[in-house]
Design a protein around this motif. Structure first.
Motif, short mmCIF file in Angstrom:
data_model
loop_
_atom_site.label_atom_id
_atom_site.label_comp_id
_atom_site.label_asym_id
_atom_site.label_seq_id
_atom_site.Cartn_x
_atom_site.Cartn_y
_atom_site.Cartn_z
N SER A 21 8.42 -13.31 6.42
CA SER A 21 8.53 -13.39 7.65
C SER A 21 7.41 -14.18 8.07
CB SER A 21 8.52 -12.09 8.27
OG SER A 21 9.81 -11.21 7.89
N GLY A 22 7.39 -14.57 9.51
CA GLY A 22 6.34 -15.71 9.87
C GLY A 22 5.08 -15.10 10.08
N GLU A 23 4.94 -13.86 10.24
CA GLU A 23 3.86 -13.04 10.47
C GLU A 23 3.17 -12.14 9.36
OE1 GLU A 23 3.69 -11.35 14.35
OE2 GLU A 23 3.88 -13.23 15.40
N ASP A 24 3.99 -12.29 8.19
CA ASP A 24 3.57 -11.35 6.96
C ASP A 24 2.28 -11.50 6.34
OD1 ASP A 24 6.06 -10.02 7.17
OD2 ASP A 24 6.87 -10.75 5.54
N PHE A 25 1.57 -10.37 5.96
CA PHE A 25 0.48 -10.61 5.17
C PHE A 25 0.69 -9.61 3.86
CE2 PHE A 25 -0.65 -7.44 8.13
CZ PHE A 25 -1.25 -6.31 7.54
N LEU A 26 2.10 -9.11 3.86
CA LEU A 26 2.21 -8.37 2.71
C LEU A 26 3.72 -8.48 2.32
CD1 LEU A 26 0.71 -4.58 3.60
CD2 LEU A 26 -0.39 -6.18 2.02
N SER A 27 4.05 -8.35 1.00
CA SER A 27 5.30 -8.72 0.49
C SER A 27 6.23 -7.56 0.35
CB SER A 27 5.39 -9.53 -0.86
OG SER A 27 6.80 -9.34 -1.57
N PRO A 28 7.17 -7.03 1.12
CA PRO A 28 7.80 -5.83 0.89
C PRO A 28 8.43 -5.59 -0.22
CG PRO A 28 8.68 -7.05 2.97
CD PRO A 28 7.84 -7.84 2.35
N CYS A 29 8.88 -6.76 -1.02
CA CYS A 29 9.43 -6.53 -2.30
C CYS A 29 8.46 -6.55 -3.29
CB CYS A 29 10.39 -7.81 -2.88
SG CYS A 29 11.94 -7.79 -1.88
N LEU A 30 7.30 -7.28 -3.62
CA LEU A 30 6.49 -7.23 -4.52
C LEU A 30 5.50 -5.95 -4.36
CD1 LEU A 30 5.54 -10.99 -4.59
CD2 LEU A 30 6.81 -9.83 -6.24
N MET A 31 4.96 -5.73 -3.12
CA MET A 31 4.35 -4.30 -2.83
C MET A 31 5.20 -3.09 -3.42
SD MET A 31 1.21 -4.79 -1.99
CE MET A 31 0.46 -6.38 -1.83
N GLU A 32 6.32 -3.15 -3.15
CA GLU A 32 6.98 -1.89 -3.59
C GLU A 32 7.18 -1.94 -5.10
OE1 GLU A 32 11.79 -0.54 -3.93
OE2 GLU A 32 11.09 -1.38 -2.04
N ALA A 33 7.34 -2.95 -5.75
CA ALA A 33 7.25 -3.19 -7.30
C ALA A 33 5.89 -2.67 -7.90
CB ALA A 33 7.73 -4.73 -7.62
N ASP A 34 4.74 -3.23 -6.96
CA ASP A 34 3.26 -2.91 -7.43
C ASP A 34 3.01 -1.52 -7.16
OD1 ASP A 34 0.89 -3.76 -8.32
OD2 ASP A 34 0.06 -3.72 -6.38
N LEU A 35 3.70 -0.86 -6.38
CA LEU A 35 3.70 0.68 -6.33
C LEU A 35 4.37 1.48 -7.32
CD1 LEU A 35 3.12 3.31 -4.68
CD2 LEU A 35 4.88 2.79 -3.28
N MET A 36 5.57 1.18 -7.66
CA MET A 36 6.34 1.88 -8.71
C MET A 36 5.75 1.67 -10.04
SD MET A 36 8.82 3.14 -7.15
CE MET A 36 10.44 3.34 -8.11
N ARG A 37 4.98 0.44 -10.29
CA ARG A 37 4.42 0.47 -11.78
C ARG A 37 3.43 1.70 -11.73
NH1 ARG A 37 -1.48 -1.01 -11.64
NH2 ARG A 37 -1.43 -2.37 -9.62
N ARG A 38 2.99 1.99 -10.62
CA ARG A 38 1.91 3.31 -10.65
C ARG A 38 2.60 4.73 -10.90
NH1 ARG A 38 -0.42 -0.57 -6.83
NH2 ARG A 38 -2.86 -0.45 -6.58
N VAL A 39 3.86 4.65 -10.76
CA VAL A 39 4.46 5.91 -11.06
C VAL A 39 5.27 6.03 -11.92
CG1 VAL A 39 4.03 6.35 -8.55
CG2 VAL A 39 6.21 5.45 -9.35
#
Length: 376
Positions: free
Chosen positions: A243-261
């Protein structure tokens, strides 16, 4: 000689960066960065802003006229770098570099800056602010997650002074952790946006903190909430990002969280359903870096951050896949492309980006999340 240099830098910091002074720490006041060091450059950005009070954007609920006070009076430890959360992760940046690069010429200036900020008295002022009035949602979850990351960084150190600062932060840490443990059971849905309120990014930082300090109750709450929110997710629309003002990726940050659990085998299977479009041929062009058309615009410059945070997320995701998994090459190729674009954008010319992008770059180049994040 080292003591004399440290003493003179300390005096300079106290004189130039005090709230009563109009001056701020500037690059000319610091040792020259090493030509081959990225982190020296990032440290300079943080040193220039952690005690720079203005300009300042505060998220502040006023209960009365008495609450109309300058930032340094409201939050005496974390008042610089334009806003509270950027000040917090600016202090994390300095701590991270001091720990991981003891030979940096910025070390004495870093220690002087941290000594100025992380006093028991200043933290008591932070606790008073955080626990007074209607501030239950103050900096939740982004800023408080970065605060816990700062605590985790100090907690990993054996240095006596860093251990002292870690203990100084404990009263605010206890209040924040209690607040988060009260909030998590009430959070009915994930927050799937690309800016401060995103839950996946904050959960990742908080989970790394909980594991570092041995808070098993908080860890279990975060693991259970993560799986509740995301275990059934499929086909994340990464093509709609950013999105036009994003600094975090919703998709990639979710995947980066899931690899932790998740266990690696289970995570690899889950990732196939969640991001089925990751190429198997090692290509880098499956995800275009974000474009910033005006780096002086504080919202548009967020896209420089999305390139850096995408890069660290893709490296984290790749690190959790088996060595023979063909998706690793494409994740790393795209991470490299985003890293190059993101690092090239970091400049001291525009405070809109310089007050925070160094922290994102430091998290990336020092591989912080990969070091701290381990699957259960």
């Amino acid at each position: 000689m080292r003591a004399l240099v440290f003493g003179s830098i300390t005096a300079l910091l106290l004189a130039a960066c005090s709230p009563e002074s109009e001056g701020t720490m500037e690059a000319r006041d610091l040792p020259l960065p090493r030509p081959d060091s990225q982190t020296d450059r990032f440290a300079v950005l943080a040193l220039e802003c952690v005690h720079r009070e203005y300009p300042n954007k505060i998220s502040h609920v006023l209960e009365s006229d008495a609450d109309a006070r300058p930032p340094s009076a409201l939050t005496p430890a974390f008042y610089g770098c334009f806003d509270w959360h950027s000040s917090v992760h600016g202090h994390w940046l300095l701590t991270r570099i001091a720990r991981t690069d003891p030979e940096t010429p910025m070390r004495d200036a870093i220690l002087a800056a941290l000594s100025r900020s992380l006093t028991a008295e200043n933290v008591a002022g932070e606790v008073d602010y955080y626990t007074s009035g209607n501030r239950v949602s103050f900096e939740r979850p982004y800023g408080v997650a970065w605060f816990l990351q700062l605590v985790a960084e100090l907690d990993e150190s054996d240095d006596p002074q860093m251990r002292e600062w870690r203990e100084n932060l404990r009263p605010l840490e206890d209040e924040i952790v209690a607040n988060m443990m009260s909030w998590l059971p009430k959070l009915a849905y994930p927050i799937r946006i690309g800016t401060h309120n995103q839950s996946a990014f904050a959960f990742g930082l908080m989970l790394d903190y909980a594991r570092q300090v041995g808070n098993e109750e908080l860890e279990q709450m975060l693991v259970e909430k993560t799986l509740e929110f995301h275990e059934g997710d499929r086909d994340c629309p990464i093509g709609y990002e950013p999105s036009g003002e994003d600094f975090l990726s919703p998709c990639l940050m979710e995947a980066d969280l899931m690899r932790r659990v998740m266990r690696p085998d289970r995570f690899g299977e889950w990732l196939g359903g969640f991001l089925p479009g990751i190429p198997l041929d090692g290509s880098a062009d499956w995800l275009e870096p974000g474009i910033v058309r005006d780096p002086t615009d504080g919202k548009l410059v967020h896209l420089d951050g999305v390139n850096l945070s995408r890069a660290w997320a893709m490296e984290g995701i790749a690190s959790a896949l088996p060595p023979a998994d063909p998706r690793r090459a494409s994740l790393q190729a795209s991470a490299d492309r985003h890293r190059e674009t993101g690092i090239a954008s970091i400049s001291s010319e525009n405070y809109e980006g310089s007050h925070w992008l160094g922290s994102f770059a430091t998290y990336l180049v020092t591989k912080r999340g990969i070091v701290a994040g381990t699957a259960i």
